[in-house]
Design a protein around this motif. Structure first.
Motif, PDB file in Angstrom:
ATOM      1  N   THR A 151       0.826  -1.201   0.000  1.00 60.67           N
ATOM      2  CA  THR A 151       0.000   0.000   0.000  1.00 60.67           C
ATOM      3  C   THR A 151       0.864   1.257   0.000  1.00 60.67           C
ATOM      4  O   THR A 151       1.946   1.294   0.585  1.00 60.67           O
ATOM      5  CB  THR A 151      -0.928   0.029   1.226  1.00 60.67           C
ATOM      6  OG1 THR A 151      -0.140  -0.116   2.418  1.00 60.67           O
ATOM      7  CG2 THR A 151      -1.952  -1.084   1.168  1.00 60.67           C
ATOM      8  N   GLN A 152       0.354   2.292  -0.653  1.00 58.62           N
ATOM      9  CA  GLN A 152       0.985   3.607  -0.609  1.00 58.62           C
ATOM     10  C   GLN A 152       0.539   4.299   0.666  1.00 58.62           C
ATOM     11  O   GLN A 152      -0.656   4.474   0.903  1.00 58.62           O
ATOM     12  CB  GLN A 152       0.573   4.435  -1.824  1.00 58.62           C
ATOM     13  CG  GLN A 152       1.099   5.860  -1.820  1.00 58.62           C
ATOM     14  CD  GLN A 152       2.618   5.925  -1.922  1.00 58.62           C
ATOM     15  OE1 GLN A 152       3.225   5.209  -2.707  1.00 58.62           O
ATOM     16  NE2 GLN A 152       3.226   6.788  -1.118  1.00 58.62           N
ATOM     17  N   ALA A 153       1.492   4.653   1.519  1.00 54.51           N
ATOM     18  CA  ALA A 153       1.164   5.290   2.789  1.00 54.51           C
ATOM     19  C   ALA A 153       0.485   6.634   2.560  1.00 54.51           C
ATOM     20  O   ALA A 153       0.781   7.344   1.597  1.00 54.51           O
ATOM     21  CB  ALA A 153       2.421   5.470   3.628  1.00 54.51           C
ATOM     22  N   LEU A 211      -0.978  -3.344  10.297  1.00 54.54           N
ATOM     23  CA  LEU A 211      -1.974  -2.320  10.607  1.00 54.54           C
ATOM     24  C   LEU A 211      -2.623  -1.760   9.339  1.00 54.54           C
ATOM     25  O   LEU A 211      -2.864  -0.561   9.205  1.00 54.54           O
ATOM     26  CB  LEU A 211      -1.347  -1.194  11.437  1.00 54.54           C
ATOM     27  CG  LEU A 211      -0.837  -1.634  12.821  1.00 54.54           C
ATOM     28  CD1 LEU A 211      -0.008  -0.537  13.468  1.00 54.54           C
ATOM     29  CD2 LEU A 211      -1.987  -2.042  13.737  1.00 54.54           C
ATOM     30  N   SER A 212      -2.922  -2.656   8.413  1.00 59.39           N
ATOM     31  CA  SER A 212      -3.422  -2.235   7.098  1.00 59.39           C
ATOM     32  C   SER A 212      -4.794  -1.578   7.162  1.00 59.39           C
ATOM     33  O   SER A 212      -5.130  -0.774   6.287  1.00 59.39           O
ATOM     34  CB  SER A 212      -3.467  -3.434   6.142  1.00 59.39           C
ATOM     35  OG  SER A 212      -4.234  -4.493   6.676  1.00 59.39           O
ATOM     36  N   ALA A 231      -5.249 -12.007   5.111  1.00 63.28           N
ATOM     37  CA  ALA A 231      -4.514 -11.681   6.332  1.00 63.28           C
ATOM     38  C   ALA A 231      -4.424 -10.160   6.422  1.00 63.28           C
ATOM     39  O   ALA A 231      -3.877  -9.523   5.516  1.00 63.28           O
ATOM     40  CB  ALA A 231      -3.125 -12.303   6.304  1.00 63.28           C
ATOM     41  N   TYR A 232      -4.967  -9.592   7.487  1.00 62.82           N
ATOM     42  CA  TYR A 232      -5.014  -8.130   7.615  1.00 62.82           C
ATOM     43  C   TYR A 232      -4.530  -7.705   8.990  1.00 62.82           C
ATOM     44  O   TYR A 232      -4.705  -8.401   9.988  1.00 62.82           O
ATOM     45  CB  TYR A 232      -6.434  -7.606   7.366  1.00 62.82           C
ATOM     46  CG  TYR A 232      -7.435  -7.999   8.425  1.00 62.82           C
ATOM     47  CD1 TYR A 232      -7.761  -7.130   9.467  1.00 62.82           C
ATOM     48  CD2 TYR A 232      -8.060  -9.242   8.405  1.00 62.82           C
ATOM     49  CE1 TYR A 232      -8.673  -7.483  10.450  1.00 62.82           C
ATOM     50  CE2 TYR A 232      -8.976  -9.601   9.379  1.00 62.82           C
ATOM     51  CZ  TYR A 232      -9.275  -8.729  10.401  1.00 62.82           C
ATOM     52  OH  TYR A 232     -10.172  -9.088  11.375  1.00 62.82           O
ATOM     53  N   GLY A 233      -3.917  -6.514   9.040  1.00 61.26           N
ATOM     54  CA  GLY A 233      -3.403  -5.994  10.286  1.00 61.26           C
ATOM     55  C   GLY A 233      -4.326  -4.953  10.883  1.00 61.26           C
ATOM     56  O   GLY A 233      -4.933  -4.156  10.161  1.00 61.26           O
ATOM     57  N   TYR A 234      -4.401  -4.933  12.217  1.00 55.99           N
ATOM     58  CA  TYR A 234      -5.295  -4.001  12.908  1.00 55.99           C
ATOM     59  C   TYR A 234      -4.864  -3.858  14.362  1.00 55.99           C
ATOM     60  O   TYR A 234      -4.196  -4.740  14.912  1.00 55.99           O
ATOM     61  CB  TYR A 234      -6.740  -4.508  12.838  1.00 55.99           C
ATOM     62  CG  TYR A 234      -7.003  -5.730  13.707  1.00 55.99           C
ATOM     63  CD1 TYR A 234      -7.769  -5.636  14.867  1.00 55.99           C
ATOM     64  CD2 TYR A 234      -6.480  -6.975  13.388  1.00 55.99           C
ATOM     65  CE1 TYR A 234      -8.002  -6.740  15.675  1.00 55.99           C
ATOM     66  CE2 TYR A 234      -6.701  -8.087  14.175  1.00 55.99           C
ATOM     67  CZ  TYR A 234      -7.464  -7.962  15.324  1.00 55.99           C
ATOM     68  OH  TYR A 234      -7.679  -9.067  16.131  1.00 55.99           O
ATOM     69  N   PRO A 235      -5.221  -2.748  15.034  1.00 57.31           N
ATOM     70  CA  PRO A 235      -4.990  -2.637  16.469  1.00 57.31           C
ATOM     71  C   PRO A 235      -6.095  -3.385  17.213  1.00 57.31           C
ATOM     72  O   PRO A 235      -7.281  -3.072  17.069  1.00 57.31           O
ATOM     73  CB  PRO A 235      -5.042  -1.131  16.730  1.00 57.31           C
ATOM     74  CG  PRO A 235      -5.828  -0.551  15.608  1.00 57.31           C
ATOM     75  CD  PRO A 235      -5.733  -1.493  14.446  1.00 57.31           C
TER      76      PRO A 235
END
Length: 262
Positions: free
Chosen positions: A8-10, A43-44, A80-84
């Motif tokens: 991903t582009q930040a 944290l996507s 698979a995804y990142g998250y808090p």
């Protein structure tokens, strides 16, 4: 297994809960290109440079999980995804969750090695390693970013039978050598595939290095993203090639753990 890696582009201005839109588009494209699994960055769903991750933290079965479950089910692809993650008590974890292509939650992992003062301030480290799941007969393992820089963490996965190690990451410059060299070395020394999905560009005080890749156990890199810009890679984790590589390179069988404890 065809694996898609989303780089991903930040967003330099507005990190926050906008990742679901990007994730759904990537899932649609990845499925159309024949991928069975999509790996997104650390944290996507929220972005990395959050002023206070606790404000966006959710339990593992929260609203974002329901949304990703719907996306996975709609496109028939594991994600698979990142998250808090909102954990026990007031704890907030830097987590990755794996949803199956039927929308079922397969595994949830909390980052065990926190990087730098920012993460130490905002997150509680996880205590479980290794975390694994099965998909289409392939044993998948989960780590996050800095975790893969510890050979012990990857070797723990290898000894537990992980075939493909999924590593959502937020690798920053000037540490490009991690993506270019260290990740490949981990794949070889532990005889598994490493699917390493990074973000690229500047977000807050952080400048992310891109260079997402699929690293193979024979030292090749079937797919590599550039050091800038967003992209979606699709590459094959060849299980026959993995078995052949393990036969040629019996590192795990030839270990002498009785010596290492000294």
């Amino acid at each position: 297994m065809q694996i898609a890696l989303l780089q991903t582009q930040a967003d330099p201005v507005t990190p926050g809960p906008a990742g679901l839109t990007s994730l759904e588009g990537a899932a649609r494209e990845a499925a159309a290109r024949g991928a069975r699994l999509l790996v997104t960055p650390e944290l996507s769903l929220t972005g990395y440079a959050l002023e206070d991750p606790a404000l966006l933290a959710e339990p593992a079965d929260g609203p974002s999980a329901a949304a990703v479950s719907r996306i996975a089910r709609q496109y028939g692809i594991a994600v698979a995804y990142g998250y808090p993650e909102r954990g026990e008590g007031c704890a907030v974890h830097n987590s990755v969750q794996l949803m199956g292509p039927d929308g079922a939650a397969l595994a949830n992992y909390r980052k065990t090695h926190l990087y730098g003062p920012y993460e130490a301030k905002h997150y509680t480290p996880g205590e479980q390693l290794p975390v694994q799941a099965e998909l289409d007969g392939v044993r998948l393992g989960l780590l996050i970013c800095y975790d893969v820089e510890f050979p012990e963490a990857v070797r723990a996965h290898a000894l537990a039978g992980t075939d493909v190690l999924l590593v959502p990451t937020a690798l920053m410059r000037p540490y490009d050598t991690v993506a270019e060299t260290l990740v490949v070395a981990r794949a070889v020394e532990s005889q598994l595939y490493v699917a390493y999905a990074n973000r690229a560009g500047r977000e807050g005080e952080f400048d992310f290095a891109g260079l997402s890749c699929l690293a193979a156990p024979d030292g090749t890199v079937p797919a590599r993203a550039p050091g800038s810009g967003g992209t979606l890679l699709v590459a094959d984790a060849d299980l026959a090639a993995l078995r052949a590589s393990r036969d040629r390179n019996p590192y795990l069988a030839d270990r002498r753990p009785e010596l290492y404890a000294r």
